[in-house]
Design a protein around this motif. Sequence first.
Motif, mmCIF file in Angstrom:
data_model
loop_
_atom_site.group_PDB
_atom_site.id
_atom_site.type_symbol
_atom_site.label_atom_id
_atom_site.label_comp_id
_atom_site.label_asym_id
_atom_site.label_seq_id
_atom_site.Cartn_x
_atom_site.Cartn_y
_atom_site.Cartn_z
ATOM 1 N N LEU A 80 -12.538 -7.702 5.044
ATOM 2 C CA LEU A 80 -12.571 -7.185 6.407
ATOM 3 C C LEU A 80 -14.002 -6.944 6.888
ATOM 4 O O LEU A 80 -14.282 -7.000 8.080
ATOM 5 C CB LEU A 80 -11.766 -5.888 6.491
ATOM 6 C CG LEU A 80 -10.238 -6.052 6.460
ATOM 7 C CD1 LEU A 80 -9.560 -4.697 6.384
ATOM 8 C CD2 LEU A 80 -9.766 -6.803 7.703
ATOM 9 N N GLU A 81 -14.885 -6.666 5.946
ATOM 10 C CA GLU A 81 -16.279 -6.462 6.318
ATOM 11 C C GLU A 81 -16.932 -7.765 6.771
ATOM 12 O O GLU A 81 -17.935 -7.751 7.489
ATOM 13 C CB GLU A 81 -17.055 -5.877 5.133
ATOM 14 C CG GLU A 81 -16.603 -4.472 4.750
ATOM 15 C CD GLU A 81 -17.373 -3.939 3.563
ATOM 16 O OE1 GLU A 81 -18.260 -4.675 3.055
ATOM 17 O OE2 GLU A 81 -17.121 -2.801 3.137
ATOM 18 N N GLU A 82 -16.354 -8.895 6.336
ATOM 19 C CA GLU A 82 -16.949 -10.198 6.646
ATOM 20 C C GLU A 82 -16.195 -10.944 7.739
ATOM 21 O O GLU A 82 -16.723 -11.875 8.323
ATOM 22 C CB GLU A 82 -16.975 -11.066 5.383
ATOM 23 C CG GLU A 82 -17.772 -10.437 4.239
ATOM 24 C CD GLU A 82 -17.712 -11.270 2.980
ATOM 25 O OE1 GLU A 82 -17.051 -12.328 3.023
ATOM 26 O OE2 GLU A 82 -18.318 -10.874 1.968
ATOM 27 N N ALA A 83 -14.926 -10.553 7.962
ATOM 28 C CA ALA A 83 -14.116 -11.286 8.941
ATOM 29 C C ALA A 83 -13.461 -10.314 9.905
ATOM 30 O O ALA A 83 -12.766 -9.386 9.503
ATOM 31 C CB ALA A 83 -13.035 -12.104 8.219
ATOM 32 N N ILE A 84 -13.699 -10.507 11.185
ATOM 33 C CA ILE A 84 -13.104 -9.650 12.208
ATOM 34 C C ILE A 84 -11.694 -10.146 12.512
ATOM 35 O O ILE A 84 -11.453 -11.346 12.636
ATOM 36 C CB ILE A 84 -13.954 -9.671 13.486
ATOM 37 C CG1 ILE A 84 -15.364 -9.160 13.180
ATOM 38 C CG2 ILE A 84 -13.311 -8.870 14.586
ATOM 39 C CD1 ILE A 84 -16.303 -9.253 14.357
ATOM 40 N N GLY A 85 -10.766 -9.222 12.606
ATOM 41 C CA GLY A 85 -9.411 -9.589 12.975
ATOM 42 C C GLY A 85 -8.520 -9.929 11.809
ATOM 43 O O GLY A 85 -7.431 -10.469 11.991
ATOM 44 N N ALA A 86 -8.941 -9.646 10.576
ATOM 45 C CA ALA A 86 -8.089 -9.919 9.422
ATOM 46 C C ALA A 86 -6.898 -8.975 9.423
ATOM 47 O O ALA A 86 -6.955 -7.870 9.964
ATOM 48 C CB ALA A 86 -8.891 -9.757 8.133
ATOM 49 N N ASP A 87 -5.820 -9.412 8.812
ATOM 50 C CA ASP A 87 -4.587 -8.624 8.788
ATOM 51 C C ASP A 87 -4.707 -7.514 7.756
ATOM 52 O O ASP A 87 -4.778 -7.773 6.546
ATOM 53 C CB ASP A 87 -3.399 -9.549 8.450
ATOM 54 C CG ASP A 87 -2.061 -8.833 8.621
ATOM 55 O OD1 ASP A 87 -2.072 -7.594 8.775
ATOM 56 O OD2 ASP A 87 -1.027 -9.513 8.593
ATOM 57 N N GLU A 88 -4.720 -6.264 8.191
ATOM 58 C CA GLU A 88 -4.910 -5.141 7.280
ATOM 59 C C GLU A 88 -3.634 -4.754 6.546
ATOM 60 O O GLU A 88 -3.674 -3.937 5.631
ATOM 61 C CB GLU A 88 -5.431 -3.930 8.052
ATOM 62 C CG GLU A 88 -6.754 -4.184 8.747
ATOM 63 C CD GLU A 88 -7.249 -2.949 9.466
ATOM 64 O OE1 GLU A 88 -6.777 -1.851 9.108
ATOM 65 O OE2 GLU A 88 -8.089 -3.070 10.364
ATOM 66 N N ASP A 89 -2.493 -5.296 6.937
ATOM 67 C CA ASP A 89 -1.231 -4.878 6.333
ATOM 68 C C ASP A 89 -0.782 -5.777 5.181
ATOM 69 O O ASP A 89 0.195 -5.474 4.507
ATOM 70 C CB ASP A 89 -0.124 -4.856 7.399
ATOM 71 C CG ASP A 89 -0.409 -3.830 8.483
ATOM 72 O OD1 ASP A 89 -1.008 -2.790 8.136
ATOM 73 O OD2 ASP A 89 -0.043 -4.075 9.643
ATOM 74 N N VAL A 90 -1.457 -6.885 4.961
ATOM 75 C CA VAL A 90 -1.004 -7.836 3.939
ATOM 76 C C VAL A 90 -0.966 -7.199 2.559
ATOM 77 O O VAL A 90 -0.037 -7.404 1.781
ATOM 78 C CB VAL A 90 -1.907 -9.090 3.938
ATOM 79 C CG1 VAL A 90 -1.554 -10.002 2.776
ATOM 80 C CG2 VAL A 90 -1.767 -9.832 5.253
ATOM 81 N N ALA A 91 -1.985 -6.414 2.217
ATOM 82 C CA ALA A 91 -2.098 -5.844 0.877
ATOM 83 C C ALA A 91 -1.151 -4.675 0.646
ATOM 84 O O ALA A 91 -1.158 -4.087 -0.432
ATOM 85 C CB ALA A 91 -3.539 -5.409 0.614
ATOM 86 N N ASN A 92 -0.336 -4.323 1.619
ATOM 87 C CA ASN A 92 0.571 -3.191 1.458
ATOM 88 C C ASN A 92 1.925 -3.584 0.891
ATOM 89 O O ASN A 92 2.804 -2.735 0.730
ATOM 90 C CB ASN A 92 0.770 -2.488 2.806
ATOM 91 C CG ASN A 92 -0.508 -1.822 3.288
ATOM 92 O OD1 ASN A 92 -1.321 -1.381 2.467
ATOM 93 N ND2 ASN A 92 -0.685 -1.749 4.597
ATOM 94 N N THR A 93 2.133 -4.858 0.621
ATOM 95 C CA THR A 93 3.371 -5.322 -0.007
ATOM 96 C C THR A 93 3.018 -6.075 -1.280
ATOM 97 O O THR A 93 1.926 -6.646 -1.402
ATOM 98 C CB THR A 93 4.154 -6.263 0.919
ATOM 99 O OG1 THR A 93 3.414 -7.481 1.103
ATOM 100 C CG2 THR A 93 4.415 -5.614 2.273
ATOM 101 N N VAL A 94 3.943 -6.088 -2.249
ATOM 102 C CA VAL A 94 3.682 -6.778 -3.515
ATOM 103 C C VAL A 94 3.486 -8.284 -3.307
ATOM 104 O O VAL A 94 2.533 -8.856 -3.837
ATOM 105 C CB VAL A 94 4.819 -6.502 -4.527
ATOM 106 C CG1 VAL A 94 4.698 -7.412 -5.749
ATOM 107 C CG2 VAL A 94 4.775 -5.040 -4.963
ATOM 108 N N PRO A 95 4.356 -8.968 -2.518
ATOM 109 C CA PRO A 95 4.093 -10.403 -2.290
ATOM 110 C C PRO A 95 2.742 -10.649 -1.625
ATOM 111 O O PRO A 95 2.018 -11.582 -1.985
ATOM 112 C CB PRO A 95 5.254 -10.835 -1.385
ATOM 113 C CG PRO A 95 6.351 -9.871 -1.686
ATOM 114 C CD PRO A 95 5.654 -8.567 -1.939
#
Length: 230
Positions: A118-133
Amino acid sequence: MSDAAQPTAAEVRAAAEAIKTALDRHLAAVERRSGDDDPAVYEAFNELAAAAEVYDELLYDRYDEVTPFEIPGADDSLPPYEGPDEPHAISVLIRRDYAVAEPQRLLAQAQRVEAAELEEAIGADEDVANTVPGALGILFGEFEPDEIASRHKEFGLEEGDSTLWVTADDEPADPGEWLAAPFEQVDPQRVVCRFDVSAVFDEDDDTDEAEHDDLDLDEGDGPAPSDAGR
């Protein structure tokens, strides 16, 4: 089984003779073997296994008795290699199984990777890492499979079985040719080598060691039996 359907004593005797013949052929093939994957040895092994299975079934049907030995089935091993002597290309097929032992640790590692991205890319999805898949997708996208294998505990994973097959090809595959179904067209006769890792093997070793320990206790202070050749 009814008496009418039972094999005759002569049939059982004939099956026993067939085993003796198959044993002689197998030994002769082994004595003349031309290499580790000699097809003559493989064929003789299968004939011996088939003869033993027939005899065992007839013996049980006729006399309600079984043999004291067991020959592994032919399906438990690969057929002899019949690919090119000098393959121009190879394919490496790898499968590793993991259990998600610590989901929270997995999520935390993925969130660290996501935060750095996220520090390198603006607009990345912050919710992806909140699920196991989603976390698995991030980690396997960030790290090489070998690195994950060596650091699996850091990622909350527990190792299961794994296998690696090296197969010979006549020519390299065209780009994108097999990506939709990477494991469907494996020819067992083109497998150059194979390496399996499983807890089953460890359990077998533990059983053998336990039997050796029992033998030591029974026989006093003599040396333990050798494991050489297993």
